[in-house]
Design a protein around this motif. Structure first.
Motif, PDB file in Angstrom:
ATOM      1  N   GLY A  66       0.817  -1.200   0.000  1.00 54.46           N
ATOM      2  CA  GLY A  66       0.000   0.000   0.000  1.00 54.46           C
ATOM      3  C   GLY A  66       0.856   1.257   0.000  1.00 54.46           C
ATOM      4  O   GLY A  66       0.541   2.248  -0.682  1.00 54.46           O
ATOM      5  N   GLN A  67       1.954   1.219   0.752  1.00 50.02           N
ATOM      6  CA  GLN A  67       2.870   2.359   0.788  1.00 50.02           C
ATOM      7  C   GLN A  67       3.555   2.543  -0.565  1.00 50.02           C
ATOM      8  O   GLN A  67       3.769   3.672  -1.016  1.00 50.02           O
ATOM      9  CB  GLN A  67       3.925   2.143   1.877  1.00 50.02           C
ATOM     10  CG  GLN A  67       3.364   2.102   3.286  1.00 50.02           C
ATOM     11  CD  GLN A  67       4.403   1.657   4.309  1.00 50.02           C
ATOM     12  OE1 GLN A  67       5.162   0.718   4.074  1.00 50.02           O
ATOM     13  NE2 GLN A  67       4.446   2.338   5.444  1.00 50.02           N
ATOM     14  N   LEU A  69       2.315   1.751  -3.526  1.00 47.87           N
ATOM     15  CA  LEU A  69       1.354   2.343  -4.459  1.00 47.87           C
ATOM     16  C   LEU A  69       1.184   3.836  -4.187  1.00 47.87           C
ATOM     17  O   LEU A  69       1.140   4.637  -5.123  1.00 47.87           O
ATOM     18  CB  LEU A  69       0.007   1.629  -4.344  1.00 47.87           C
ATOM     19  CG  LEU A  69      -1.112   2.194  -5.231  1.00 47.87           C
ATOM     20  CD1 LEU A  69      -0.748   2.073  -6.705  1.00 47.87           C
ATOM     21  CD2 LEU A  69      -2.438   1.481  -4.955  1.00 47.87           C
ATOM     22  N   THR A  70       1.102   4.222  -2.924  1.00 46.25           N
ATOM     23  CA  THR A  70       0.967   5.633  -2.569  1.00 46.25           C
ATOM     24  C   THR A  70       2.142   6.447  -3.110  1.00 46.25           C
ATOM     25  O   THR A  70       1.966   7.544  -3.647  1.00 46.25           O
ATOM     26  CB  THR A  70       0.880   5.802  -1.040  1.00 46.25           C
ATOM     27  OG1 THR A  70      -0.281   5.120  -0.564  1.00 46.25           O
ATOM     28  CG2 THR A  70       0.790   7.263  -0.649  1.00 46.25           C
ATOM     29  N   LYS A  71       3.345   5.895  -2.999  1.00 47.57           N
ATOM     30  CA  LYS A  71       4.538   6.573  -3.512  1.00 47.57           C
ATOM     31  C   LYS A  71       4.486   6.672  -5.032  1.00 47.57           C
ATOM     32  O   LYS A  71       4.823   7.726  -5.608  1.00 47.57           O
ATOM     33  CB  LYS A  71       5.797   5.830  -3.081  1.00 47.57           C
ATOM     34  CG  LYS A  71       7.101   6.443  -3.593  1.00 47.57           C
ATOM     35  CD  LYS A  71       7.339   7.827  -3.030  1.00 47.57           C
ATOM     36  CE  LYS A  71       8.698   8.366  -3.441  1.00 47.57           C
ATOM     37  NZ  LYS A  71       8.956   9.715  -2.882  1.00 47.57           N
ATOM     38  N   VAL A  73       1.920   6.842  -6.956  1.00 53.08           N
ATOM     39  CA  VAL A  73       0.948   7.877  -7.329  1.00 53.08           C
ATOM     40  C   VAL A  73       1.538   9.263  -7.088  1.00 53.08           C
ATOM     41  O   VAL A  73       1.448  10.155  -7.939  1.00 53.08           O
ATOM     42  CB  VAL A  73      -0.361   7.704  -6.531  1.00 53.08           C
ATOM     43  CG1 VAL A  73      -1.289   8.889  -6.756  1.00 53.08           C
ATOM     44  CG2 VAL A  73      -1.060   6.402  -6.911  1.00 53.08           C
ATOM     45  N   ALA A  74       2.169   9.445  -5.932  1.00 53.50           N
ATOM     46  CA  ALA A  74       2.695  10.759  -5.553  1.00 53.50           C
ATOM     47  C   ALA A  74       3.821  11.232  -6.470  1.00 53.50           C
ATOM     48  O   ALA A  74       3.977  12.431  -6.704  1.00 53.50           O
ATOM     49  CB  ALA A  74       3.176  10.719  -4.111  1.00 53.50           C
ATOM     50  N   ARG A  76       4.267  10.450  -9.737  1.00 54.45           N
ATOM     51  CA  ARG A  76       4.012  10.214 -11.158  1.00 54.45           C
ATOM     52  C   ARG A  76       4.497  11.363 -12.053  1.00 54.45           C
ATOM     53  O   ARG A  76       4.901  11.134 -13.201  1.00 54.45           O
ATOM     54  CB  ARG A  76       2.531   9.929 -11.394  1.00 54.45           C
ATOM     55  CG  ARG A  76       1.585  11.081 -11.158  1.00 54.45           C
ATOM     56  CD  ARG A  76       0.126  10.628 -11.290  1.00 54.45           C
ATOM     57  NE  ARG A  76      -0.099   9.952 -12.560  1.00 54.45           N
ATOM     58  CZ  ARG A  76      -1.158   9.168 -12.802  1.00 54.45           C
ATOM     59  NH1 ARG A  76      -2.060   8.966 -11.845  1.00 54.45           N
ATOM     60  NH2 ARG A  76      -1.300   8.607 -13.981  1.00 54.45           N
ATOM     61  N   PRO A  90      -2.515  -3.954  -5.454  1.00 51.91           N
ATOM     62  CA  PRO A  90      -1.994  -2.597  -5.634  1.00 51.91           C
ATOM     63  C   PRO A  90      -1.322  -2.387  -6.989  1.00 51.91           C
ATOM     64  O   PRO A  90      -1.413  -1.306  -7.574  1.00 51.91           O
ATOM     65  CB  PRO A  90      -0.994  -2.458  -4.480  1.00 51.91           C
ATOM     66  CG  PRO A  90      -1.514  -3.384  -3.434  1.00 51.91           C
ATOM     67  CD  PRO A  90      -2.062  -4.556  -4.190  1.00 51.91           C
ATOM     68  N   GLN A  93      -4.059  -1.691  -9.397  1.00 53.01           N
ATOM     69  CA  GLN A  93      -4.527  -0.316  -9.234  1.00 53.01           C
ATOM     70  C   GLN A  93      -3.571   0.660  -9.922  1.00 53.01           C
ATOM     71  O   GLN A  93      -4.004   1.638 -10.538  1.00 53.01           O
ATOM     72  CB  GLN A  93      -4.640   0.027  -7.747  1.00 53.01           C
ATOM     73  CG  GLN A  93      -5.780  -0.675  -7.030  1.00 53.01           C
ATOM     74  CD  GLN A  93      -5.801  -0.346  -5.552  1.00 53.01           C
ATOM     75  OE1 GLN A  93      -5.044  -0.900  -4.762  1.00 53.01           O
ATOM     76  NE2 GLN A  93      -6.662   0.574  -5.177  1.00 53.01           N
ATOM     77  N   GLY A  94      -2.277   0.386  -9.811  1.00 48.86           N
ATOM     78  CA  GLY A  94      -1.288   1.216 -10.486  1.00 48.86           C
ATOM     79  C   GLY A  94      -1.421   1.148 -11.993  1.00 48.86           C
ATOM     80  O   GLY A  94      -1.289   2.165 -12.691  1.00 48.86           O
TER      81      GLY A  94
END
Length: 348
Positions: A66-67, A69-71, A73-74, A76, A90, A93-94
């Motif tokens: 999860g971390q 994927l968050t990175k 997204v942030a 991109r 995840p 989702q990416g």
């Protein structure tokens, strides 16, 4: 062969066929996010190759999926991390968010079975968690119960209060739900009502709902659970500690949950990132990863050492027969599924 010899031999084997590149004054960095469980294998096997053959310094950051994927997204708009190794959910989702670059022309990726790699080339499985039945061999023998062979054995009335299955926070719960739904004649894309109805009948047998492996292992080591549903690696760790725990792929087939590797779009040091992915998918690295992390391998050409095979709970046929998780269905309905699991399964 001892562990040091295995690692050295693996490094030589993986590196074979790669010509040494001219050495620059300073190696370029390749930033990689990965799960903690594979850090050891990557450090021992791949870091030296990337340094010596590709003049690249691998900078490892261990994170949860999860971390990661968050990175992804942030960053991109301005990528810093080139390679992401994360669970399939995840990763998907990416992909849906258009975060990954297309990987083409990687020889080892071409060896991975189609069901364990992305049809659009946006990544590949690199590690498998095979989900099946863990059971206490001694407890079953003492109770004069036959060893389990089927998902249906979880419903055995003799196991009242001795069963453990994942809780609503674990994606493994929904892998079980989809499999049971399928065995009841349902199709997850249409309805999972049959799976929920069948699992609701399991409530009298469930003594504890568990989270991750850290909560599952004590249940067996303290003899609170006799049988459960989860991946093979906790059983492997328990068995290594002398606890009489076995893992078996049910006759209906285990469930394969993959962890994926992908390269970020517009990643820095993109060519080194591609080389790293190719090495991760090589049979030699896959063997080293399996023998240190106890997960399943994705490259069918992987050869494990005879001594390890004699102790390893997974068999090649378990991987070949395993079904895969319907991640697209889960991601589309995860809030609904989580609510139903808590209401209809955990609170029964």
């Amino acid at each position: 062969m001892n562990a040091r010899g295995l690692v050295f031999g693996t490094i030589v084997a993986v590196a074979a066929g790669f010509a040494a590149l001219p050495q620059a004054v300073r190696a370029a960095d390749l930033n990689v996010y990965m799960p903690q469980g594979v850090v050891g294998a990557v450090e021992k096997v791949l870091v030296p190759i990337m340094r010596d053959k590709f003049n690249t310094k691998v900078v490892i950051t261990p994170v949860l999926s999860g971390q990661a994927l968050t990175k992804a997204v942030a960053q991109r708009a301005n990528p810093e991390i080139s390679v992401f190794m994360l669970d399939e959910g995840p990763w998907l989702q990416g992909k849906q968010a258009n975060l990954w670059d297309k990987l083409e022309g990687l020889p080892n990726m071409a060896q991975i079975p189609a069901r364990f790699r992305d049809a659009d080339g946006m990544g590949s499985g690199f590690l498998l968690y095979l989900l099946g039945l863990l059971y206490d061999e001694k407890a079953f023998a003492d109770a004069k119960l036959p060893a389990p062979t089927s998902y249906e054995d979880l419903w055995n009335p003799a196991l009242k209060g001795k069963v453990t299955i994942p809780d609503a926070n674990s994606t493994f719960a929904y892998a079980l739900l989809f499999k049971i739904n399928e065995l009841q004649g349902g199709k997850a894309a249409q309805s999972v009502d049959a799976g929920f109805a069948k699992l609701a009948q399991l409530a009298p047998n469930v003594g504890t709902f568990h989270g991750g492996a850290s909560t599952l292992i004590p249940l067996f080591s303290q003899r609170q659970a006799w049988i459960g549903f989860n991946a093979s690696f906790p059983a492997q760790r328990l068995a290594a500690d002398g606890v009489p725990i076995r893992w078996v792929a049910p006759k209906e087939g285990a469930i394969a949950v993959a962890a994926y590797i992908a390269v970020a779009k517009n990643a820095p040091n993109a060519e080194a990132a591609r080389q790293f992915v190719n090495l991760v998918l090589s049979p030699e690295y896959q063997a080293a990863q399996t023998e240190t992390a106890f997960g399943g391998y994705v490259n069918p050409n992987t050869k494990l050492s005879p001594d390890f095979v004699s102790k390893f709970l997974l068999k090649p046929e378990d991987i070949e027969k395993a079904s895969v998780m319907s991640w697209d269905v889960y991601l589309a309905k995860r809030t609904e599924l989580s609510g139903r699991w808590q209401r209809e399964i955990e609170k029964k």
